[in-house]
Design a protein around this motif. Structure first.
Motif, PDB file in Angstrom:
ATOM      1  N   GLU A  49      12.378  -5.277   9.749  1.00 36.22           N
ATOM      2  CA  GLU A  49      13.458  -4.572  10.443  1.00 36.22           C
ATOM      3  C   GLU A  49      14.804  -4.799   9.763  1.00 36.22           C
ATOM      4  O   GLU A  49      15.706  -3.978   9.876  1.00 36.22           O
ATOM      5  N   ALA A  50      14.924  -5.903   9.071  1.00 36.65           N
ATOM      6  CA  ALA A  50      16.208  -6.237   8.456  1.00 36.65           C
ATOM      7  C   ALA A  50      16.536  -5.347   7.266  1.00 36.65           C
ATOM      8  O   ALA A  50      17.702  -5.062   6.990  1.00 36.65           O
ATOM      9  N   ASP A  51      15.511  -4.918   6.544  1.00 32.87           N
ATOM     10  CA  ASP A  51      15.722  -4.092   5.348  1.00 32.87           C
ATOM     11  C   ASP A  51      14.769  -2.902   5.399  1.00 32.87           C
ATOM     12  O   ASP A  51      13.587  -3.023   5.118  1.00 32.87           O
ATOM     13  N   LYS A  52      15.306  -1.735   5.773  1.00 30.94           N
ATOM     14  CA  LYS A  52      14.478  -0.534   5.955  1.00 30.94           C
ATOM     15  C   LYS A  52      13.941   0.036   4.648  1.00 30.94           C
ATOM     16  O   LYS A  52      13.109   0.945   4.668  1.00 30.94           O
ATOM     17  N   ASN A  53      14.412  -0.474   3.532  1.00 29.30           N
ATOM     18  CA  ASN A  53      13.952   0.031   2.238  1.00 29.30           C
ATOM     19  C   ASN A  53      12.887  -0.861   1.611  1.00 29.30           C
ATOM     20  O   ASN A  53      12.286  -0.487   0.600  1.00 29.30           O
ATOM     21  N   GLN A  54      12.665  -2.017   2.189  1.00 34.45           N
ATOM     22  CA  GLN A  54      11.738  -2.966   1.599  1.00 34.45           C
ATOM     23  C   GLN A  54      10.296  -2.637   1.967  1.00 34.45           C
ATOM     24  O   GLN A  54       9.993  -2.232   3.084  1.00 34.45           O
ATOM     25  N   LYS A  95       6.302 -14.396  -0.434  1.00 32.77           N
ATOM     26  CA  LYS A  95       6.873 -13.094  -0.124  1.00 32.77           C
ATOM     27  C   LYS A  95       6.625 -12.794   1.350  1.00 32.77           C
ATOM     28  O   LYS A  95       5.561 -13.153   1.885  1.00 32.77           O
ATOM     29  N   PRO A  96       7.540 -12.150   2.050  1.00 31.07           N
ATOM     30  CA  PRO A  96       7.235 -11.709   3.420  1.00 31.07           C
ATOM     31  C   PRO A  96       6.029 -10.784   3.389  1.00 31.07           C
ATOM     32  O   PRO A  96       5.907  -9.936   2.507  1.00 31.07           O
ATOM     33  N   VAL A  97       5.116 -10.948   4.342  1.00 34.27           N
ATOM     34  CA  VAL A  97       3.849 -10.235   4.301  1.00 34.27           C
ATOM     35  C   VAL A  97       3.521  -9.652   5.672  1.00 34.27           C
ATOM     36  O   VAL A  97       3.855 -10.231   6.704  1.00 34.27           O
ATOM     37  N   GLU A 155     -10.416   3.880   6.843  1.00 32.54           N
ATOM     38  CA  GLU A 155      -9.749   4.258   8.093  1.00 32.54           C
ATOM     39  C   GLU A 155      -8.560   3.342   8.398  1.00 32.54           C
ATOM     40  O   GLU A 155      -7.425   3.812   8.509  1.00 32.54           O
ATOM     41  N   LEU A 156      -8.803   2.044   8.527  1.00 31.16           N
ATOM     42  CA  LEU A 156      -7.724   1.142   8.927  1.00 31.16           C
ATOM     43  C   LEU A 156      -6.648   1.019   7.854  1.00 31.16           C
ATOM     44  O   LEU A 156      -5.453   1.146   8.153  1.00 31.16           O
ATOM     45  N   LYS A 157      -7.031   0.783   6.613  1.00 29.48           N
ATOM     46  CA  LYS A 157      -6.023   0.648   5.557  1.00 29.48           C
ATOM     47  C   LYS A 157      -5.243   1.945   5.372  1.00 29.48           C
ATOM     48  O   LYS A 157      -4.026   1.925   5.135  1.00 29.48           O
ATOM     49  N   VAL A 158      -5.924   3.066   5.491  1.00 25.93           N
ATOM     50  CA  VAL A 158      -5.233   4.358   5.389  1.00 25.93           C
ATOM     51  C   VAL A 158      -4.165   4.474   6.475  1.00 25.93           C
ATOM     52  O   VAL A 158      -3.024   4.880   6.214  1.00 25.93           O
ATOM     53  N   TYR A 159      -4.523   4.093   7.695  1.00 26.45           N
ATOM     54  CA  TYR A 159      -3.570   4.127   8.815  1.00 26.45           C
ATOM     55  C   TYR A 159      -2.394   3.184   8.565  1.00 26.45           C
ATOM     56  O   TYR A 159      -1.225   3.559   8.748  1.00 26.45           O
ATOM     57  N   VAL A 160      -2.684   1.953   8.146  1.00 27.17           N
ATOM     58  CA  VAL A 160      -1.624   0.971   7.931  1.00 27.17           C
ATOM     59  C   VAL A 160      -0.672   1.434   6.838  1.00 27.17           C
ATOM     60  O   VAL A 160       0.551   1.347   6.984  1.00 27.17           O
ATOM     61  N   TYR A 164       3.178   2.056   8.033  1.00 29.00           N
ATOM     62  CA  TYR A 164       4.111   0.980   7.717  1.00 29.00           C
ATOM     63  C   TYR A 164       4.510   1.017   6.251  1.00 29.00           C
ATOM     64  O   TYR A 164       3.844   1.641   5.426  1.00 29.00           O
ATOM     65  N   ARG A 165       5.607   0.362   5.938  1.00 28.20           N
ATOM     66  CA  ARG A 165       6.116   0.328   4.573  1.00 28.20           C
ATOM     67  C   ARG A 165       5.366  -0.766   3.796  1.00 28.20           C
ATOM     68  O   ARG A 165       5.812  -1.902   3.695  1.00 28.20           O
ATOM     69  N   THR A 166       4.213  -0.404   3.292  1.00 31.84           N
ATOM     70  CA  THR A 166       3.374  -1.369   2.587  1.00 31.84           C
ATOM     71  C   THR A 166       3.473  -1.185   1.080  1.00 31.84           C
ATOM     72  O   THR A 166       3.839  -0.123   0.580  1.00 31.84           O
ATOM     73  N   LEU A 167       3.095  -2.239   0.369  1.00 35.06           N
ATOM     74  CA  LEU A 167       2.772  -2.149  -1.045  1.00 35.06           C
ATOM     75  C   LEU A 167       1.261  -1.999  -1.081  1.00 35.06           C
ATOM     76  O   LEU A 167       0.530  -2.957  -0.838  1.00 35.06           O
ATOM     77  N   SER A 168       0.793  -0.793  -1.347  1.00 36.62           N
ATOM     78  CA  SER A 168      -0.605  -0.461  -1.073  1.00 36.62           C
ATOM     79  C   SER A 168      -1.562  -0.729  -2.222  1.00 36.62           C
ATOM     80  O   SER A 168      -2.775  -0.563  -2.072  1.00 36.62           O
ATOM     81  N   ASP A 169      -1.049  -1.167  -3.382  1.00 41.34           N
ATOM     82  CA  ASP A 169      -1.920  -1.394  -4.522  1.00 41.34           C
ATOM     83  C   ASP A 169      -2.728  -2.677  -4.334  1.00 41.34           C
ATOM     84  O   ASP A 169      -2.429  -3.516  -3.477  1.00 41.34           O
TER      85      ASP A 169
END
Length: 301
Positions: A49-54, A95-97, A155-160, A164-169
């Motif tokens: 929530e603190a950084d909307k671009n992260q 790293k925040p996760v 299904e689940l990873k696709v939804y997440v 959410y702002r994930t690093l999906s690799d």
């Protein structure tokens, strides 16, 4: 010993004051075309929530009812995963996760078995596995490890990743579990190496069928791993065991797995860590006490 393990499995599905409840978003009945719907808890670090671009790496964890909240955990002791991750991130050690806690169901045993390894079991061993599943509450008549992974990945990873702002690799996507959850976490990284770049397998129950005198189920898993090993240059594995209870049975097998990993190109204490915790057992309390080791391996800055 078999009876003791079955009773332990039955206890896994018991239902923490909610740890940082405002940071957890819950899907009560996440639908799937592969497995029964189940609850999923998504823990977000305060930085979300603190950084909307992260964007953030993601850790998928098995037996989600035991991961975040003492109130829902077996023996009312959770892994305290959210607070541990928050503390380590505040200390700039990791790293925040984002943590995705995937609850298990009465089909836990069938869903957590590495299905392709079962090809090397005898008919009697397959029958015994079904008997264990029935004893732990499942009414299903099929092995579900492959379907469970399709649910996680398709299904689940696709939804997440969409929500959410994930690093999906793969480099930023890890999976973890304990006991039978350690088996399926290994299997996920082996079956989907392009999705999961790292896995943490705690107190992995390598004997599989809980018969100390039958090594064939372990040999089946070991053979599967040897034939499907992810490339060492871009994958990382954390293993550990205690020395008491069920962990004492699994510990000699873990040493063989360690040899298999290093013989397949993995480097000890670099991209394949294996630790032994003297006096520790197959319990949430034990895993809670060493979860910081897991996070440091997976997400250290």
């Amino acid at each position: 010993m078999k009876r003791a393990f079955i009773m332990a499995l039955l206890c896994f599905a018991v239902f923490a004051p909610a740890v940082q409840a405002q940071m957890v978003q819950t899907v009560d009945h996440f639908p799937s075309q592969y497995v029964d719907a189940r609850r999923v808890d998504i823990w977000l670090p305060k930085e979300y929530e603190a950084d909307k671009n992260q964007r953030f790496p993601v850790l998928y964890m098995q037996d989600g009812q035991n991961v975040l909240n003492d109130d829902t955990a077996r023996d009312y002791i959770s892994w305290n995963a959210g607070n541990t991750a928050m503390d380590l991130a505040a200390q700039k050690k990791i790293k925040p996760v984002i943590i995705v806690a995937v609850w298990s169901t009465e089909d836990r045993y069938l869903e957590y078995l590495p299905e392709k390894a079962l090809e090397y079991l005898t008919d009697n061993e397959l029958k015994e596995a079904m008997e264990v599943a029935k004893a732990t509450g499942s009414s299903k008549q099929k092995f579900m490890g492959n379907d469970y992974l399709k649910f996680l990945v398709g299904e689940l990873k696709v939804y997440v990743d969409k929500t959410y702002r994930t690093l999906s690799d793969a480099q930023n996507t890890a999976i973890s579990g304990s006991s039978m959850g350690g088996l399926i976490s290994m299997y996920a990284a082996f079956e989907y190496p392009e999705v999961f770049g790292s896995a943490a397998c705690l107190s992995t129950h390598w004997p599989v069928l809980f018969d100390e005198n039958n090594t064939n189920p372990f040999d089946a898993v070991s053979k599967y791993m040897e034939l499907h090993m992810p490339p060492a240059q871009n994958h990382r594995f954390y293993f550990d065991q205690g020395t008491k209870g069920l962990d004492a049975i699994s510990l000699p097998y873990q040493k063989q797995i360690d040899e298999l990993m290093t013989g397949s190109g993995y480097h000890k204490d670099v991209n394949c860590v294996s630790k032994v915790f003297e006096g520790a057992e197959d319990t949430e309390k034990a895993w809670r006490q060493r979860f910081d080791e897991v996070l440091l391996f997976l997400f250290e800055k």
